[in-house]
Design a protein around this motif. Structure first.
Motif, mmCIF file in Angstrom:
data_model
loop_
_atom_site.group_PDB
_atom_site.id
_atom_site.type_symbol
_atom_site.label_atom_id
_atom_site.label_comp_id
_atom_site.label_asym_id
_atom_site.label_seq_id
_atom_site.Cartn_x
_atom_site.Cartn_y
_atom_site.Cartn_z
ATOM 1 N N VAL A 135 -85.968 -64.182 -23.635
ATOM 2 C CA VAL A 135 -86.064 -62.836 -23.062
ATOM 3 C C VAL A 135 -85.704 -62.914 -21.579
ATOM 4 N N TRP A 136 -84.728 -62.117 -21.182
ATOM 5 C CA TRP A 136 -84.268 -62.074 -19.790
ATOM 6 C C TRP A 136 -84.900 -60.904 -19.042
ATOM 7 N N SER A 137 -85.080 -61.085 -17.746
ATOM 8 C CA SER A 137 -85.555 -60.016 -16.872
ATOM 9 C C SER A 137 -84.758 -60.052 -15.572
ATOM 10 N N ALA A 138 -84.725 -58.923 -14.880
ATOM 11 C CA ALA A 138 -83.990 -58.840 -13.615
ATOM 12 C C ALA A 138 -84.727 -57.897 -12.660
ATOM 13 N N ARG A 139 -84.377 -58.008 -11.372
ATOM 14 C CA ARG A 139 -85.068 -57.214 -10.351
ATOM 15 C C ARG A 139 -84.134 -56.947 -9.179
ATOM 16 N N ALA A 181 -86.267 -54.753 -14.508
ATOM 17 C CA ALA A 181 -85.824 -54.546 -15.888
ATOM 18 C C ALA A 181 -86.364 -55.697 -16.721
ATOM 19 N N ASN A 182 -87.261 -55.377 -17.637
ATOM 20 C CA ASN A 182 -87.869 -56.389 -18.501
ATOM 21 C C ASN A 182 -87.193 -56.371 -19.871
ATOM 22 N N ASN A 183 -87.033 -57.558 -20.471
ATOM 23 C CA ASN A 183 -86.259 -57.699 -21.708
ATOM 24 C C ASN A 183 -84.897 -57.026 -21.525
ATOM 25 N N LEU A 184 -84.174 -57.510 -20.551
ATOM 26 C CA LEU A 184 -82.935 -56.883 -20.083
ATOM 27 C C LEU A 184 -81.940 -56.629 -21.204
ATOM 28 N N PHE A 185 -81.801 -57.544 -22.136
ATOM 29 C CA PHE A 185 -80.809 -57.410 -23.204
ATOM 30 C C PHE A 185 -81.429 -56.897 -24.509
ATOM 31 N N THR A 242 -82.249 -59.587 -4.860
ATOM 32 C CA THR A 242 -82.058 -59.436 -6.293
ATOM 33 C C THR A 242 -82.525 -60.693 -6.998
ATOM 34 N N GLY A 243 -83.005 -60.536 -8.206
ATOM 35 C CA GLY A 243 -83.516 -61.677 -8.944
ATOM 36 C C GLY A 243 -83.229 -61.568 -10.427
ATOM 37 N N ARG A 286 -89.118 -71.628 -18.630
ATOM 38 C CA ARG A 286 -89.219 -70.399 -17.824
ATOM 39 C C ARG A 286 -88.457 -70.607 -16.524
ATOM 40 N N THR A 287 -87.644 -69.645 -16.154
ATOM 41 C CA THR A 287 -86.900 -69.730 -14.892
ATOM 42 C C THR A 287 -86.916 -68.377 -14.197
ATOM 43 N N TRP A 288 -86.815 -68.418 -12.884
ATOM 44 C CA TRP A 288 -86.662 -67.196 -12.094
ATOM 45 C C TRP A 288 -86.014 -67.563 -10.763
#
Length: 531
Positions: free
Chosen positions: A474-478, A493-497, A450-451, A434-436
């Protein structure tokens, strides 16, 4: 609530209404919580609280079955296997009471009590198959209609004394206490299976809604009433001591008593007098579970720790013949390093662990559905979970917050008549990462941030251990904007792709396969008033 601050209160109101990416599925929850803390004098504080929540929903239970080969069915993620009339309701009322008395700066007495009353009711449709899974064309679906009415009450009590004292230059801390827990339940369900009457590609959401009487009319119907009474009590003590400046030793133990009883009666039609099962009972007395550990400060930034714990976990699963299984026993070992770097801005940890356990329940498929109409359990012999965990979090450079965590975990049957050498926990991935990262942009007064991050895990096994459930990433962004000192706006944005994957956990040939959430966006506004 008073000018001198001796009476303090809190109230929380929560309303949650949610639809789902799954057709027809929704939930609605109302919650209310209130609490008071009152300083009776400078040394004594009492607290009381109450909470109530009510959830109404149209759930999908048991998910989607698989083909007999273990291959998943290629269906839209929006597939709903229930009926339009499926519904569930959960009501929970919880009461809290606590007291703390400070004798002086070194000695404190605390006691607390909690009671929870819960009601769960539902009328719902499930789909599942025989243990062999679906046929190649999707046939083999059985519709199962259920009505459930569960009631339970839980009570918990705890009291302890915490003290600090010195013997010469050596500092000590001790905790001595006791606790008590009680669970009683009154559960009932009505159900009927309609064997092999459907196709997974043509789910019928408009079958007739069942009643309690209709579920018992004709063959394959069943009504069960069961009650549980589970009581636990224990005495515990903890001792912490610093024999030298850089070393802390910790030792403790718990003595446990456990009493369990279960009664059940089955009805197969409205005039059936019922088949009562023998009462299932288990009692364990005076079970001692010690533990010990130490923390050693290697430097100002790094410390080394190690711990050992005995395991004693009563379990209520029943073996063939209705007798409950013996408690899980075993031992847990862990050692590792913890670091606080860059003047406390970054925290790191590395841990190595091993859990050995005996008597843990696994489903006894070979004995058939002889326990309350379902599979019995059996002790699994000896199992082991072991691995490594590593984690880093904090502000690596100015404006950049980072979190990364990795877990390597294997679970194995060490001693079992049928499964020795095989994976024990089918739904525990061997690898998880897990990374963020979140970065505060150096523009517009650093109002923008931004994240981005991801969760990744390796494959797991299906319940039958004859097929794999693929791993996924699963990627996410903010993106966030600090509109004012009081208002923050954010878009996640959850499950970005838009990764299509199966959630790992209890996956079976005959059901319990569920898709992970598709790509979704969440816009949030956070207001923090400046008083």
């Amino acid at each position: 609530l008073t000018s001198d601050g001796k009476v303090r209160g809190r109230m929380v109101l929560d309303e949650d209404q949610s639809d789902s990416f799954i057709d027809y599925q929704w939930s609605k929850t109302h919650s209310l919580y209130g609490a008071l803390d009152i300083d009776l004098n400078d040394a004594t504080t009492v607290g009381a609280g109450i909470s109530y929540s009510r959830e109404q929903s149209r759930p999908m239970l048991r998910g989607i079955p698989r083909y007999a080969s273990g291959k998943p069915v290629d269906l839209p993620r929006s597939t709903f296997t229930g009926a339009r009339w499926s519904r569930a309701e959960t009501d929970v009322t919880t009461y809290y009471l606590d007291l703390e008395h400070r004798f002086n700066d070194d000695w404190t007495f605390k006691t607390a009590a909690v009671r929870m009353d819960e009601t769960n009711t539902s009328t719902h449709q499930r789909v599942q198959t025989s243990g062999e899974g679906l046929e190649a064309n999707g046939d083999g679906v059985s519709y199962a209609d259920w009505i459930t009415d569960f009631h339970s009450s839980k009570l918990g009590l705890d009291m302890n004394v915490v003290g600090h004292f010195d013997t010469g230059s050596v500092a000590h801390e001790i905790t001595v206490g006791g606790n008590y827990a009680k669970l009683t339940s009154d559960d009932a369900y009505w159900r009927k299976f309609n064997a092999g009457s459907g196709n997974i590609f043509d789910i019928d959401h408009d079958r007739p809604e069942p009643s309690r009487d209709s579920l018992l009319a004709g063959p394959f119907g069943r009504h069960n009433q069961a009650s549980y009474d589970v009581r636990q009590k224990g005495l515990y003590g903890v001792w912490r001591v610093k024999p030298v400046q850089d070393l802390t030793l910790i030792a403790g133990t718990r003595v446990s008593w456990f009493d369990y009883s279960w009664d059940s009666i089955d009805f197969n039609n409205p005039t059936d007098p019922g088949t009562r099962y023998p009462t299932s009972r288990m009692t364990e007395s005076g079970e001692v579970t010690p533990y010990a550990g130490f923390i050693y400060d290697l430097t100002e930034q790094w410390s080394w720790y190690a711990s050992y714990t005995d395991v004693f976990v009563p379990q209520t699963e029943r073996a063939l013949g209705n007798a409950p299984l013996k408690p899980i026993v075993g031992s847990n070992y862990e050692t590792g390093l913890k670091g606080e770097l860059l003047d406390g801005r970054v925290n790191t940890s590395l841990a190595i662990f091993r859990y050995d356990q005996e008597n843990r329940a696994v489903t006894d498929i070979a004995s058939g559905q002889e326990c309350d109409g379902w599979y019995c359990s059996m002790a699994s012999g000896k199992v082991r979970s072991q691995g490594v965990e590593a984690e880093i979090s904090g502000e690596l450079v100015s404006g950049l917050q980072l979190f990364a965590g990795y877990t390597y975990n294997t679970t194995t049957f060490l001693d079992d008549p049928e499964n020795e050498g095989r994976t024990f926990s089918q739904w525990t991935p061997k690898h998880m990462l897990r990374t963020w990262a979140d970065y505060q942009l150096p523009v517009d007064g650093q109002r923008w941030s931004t994240g981005m991050g991801f969760t990744s895990q390796s494959h797991t096994l299906g319940y039958e251990r004859s097929y794999e459930v693929p791993g996924y990433t699963v990627w996410s962004a903010r993106v966030a904007y600090q509109l004012s000192p009081e208002v923050n706006l954010a878009l996640n944005a959850n499950n970005l792709f838009d990764k299509k994957y199966w959630v790992a956990g209890f996956n079976q040939l005959n059901g319990s396969n569920n898709y992970g959430e598709p790509r979704n966006l969440m816009f949030s506004v956070k207001y923090t008033p400046q008083f």
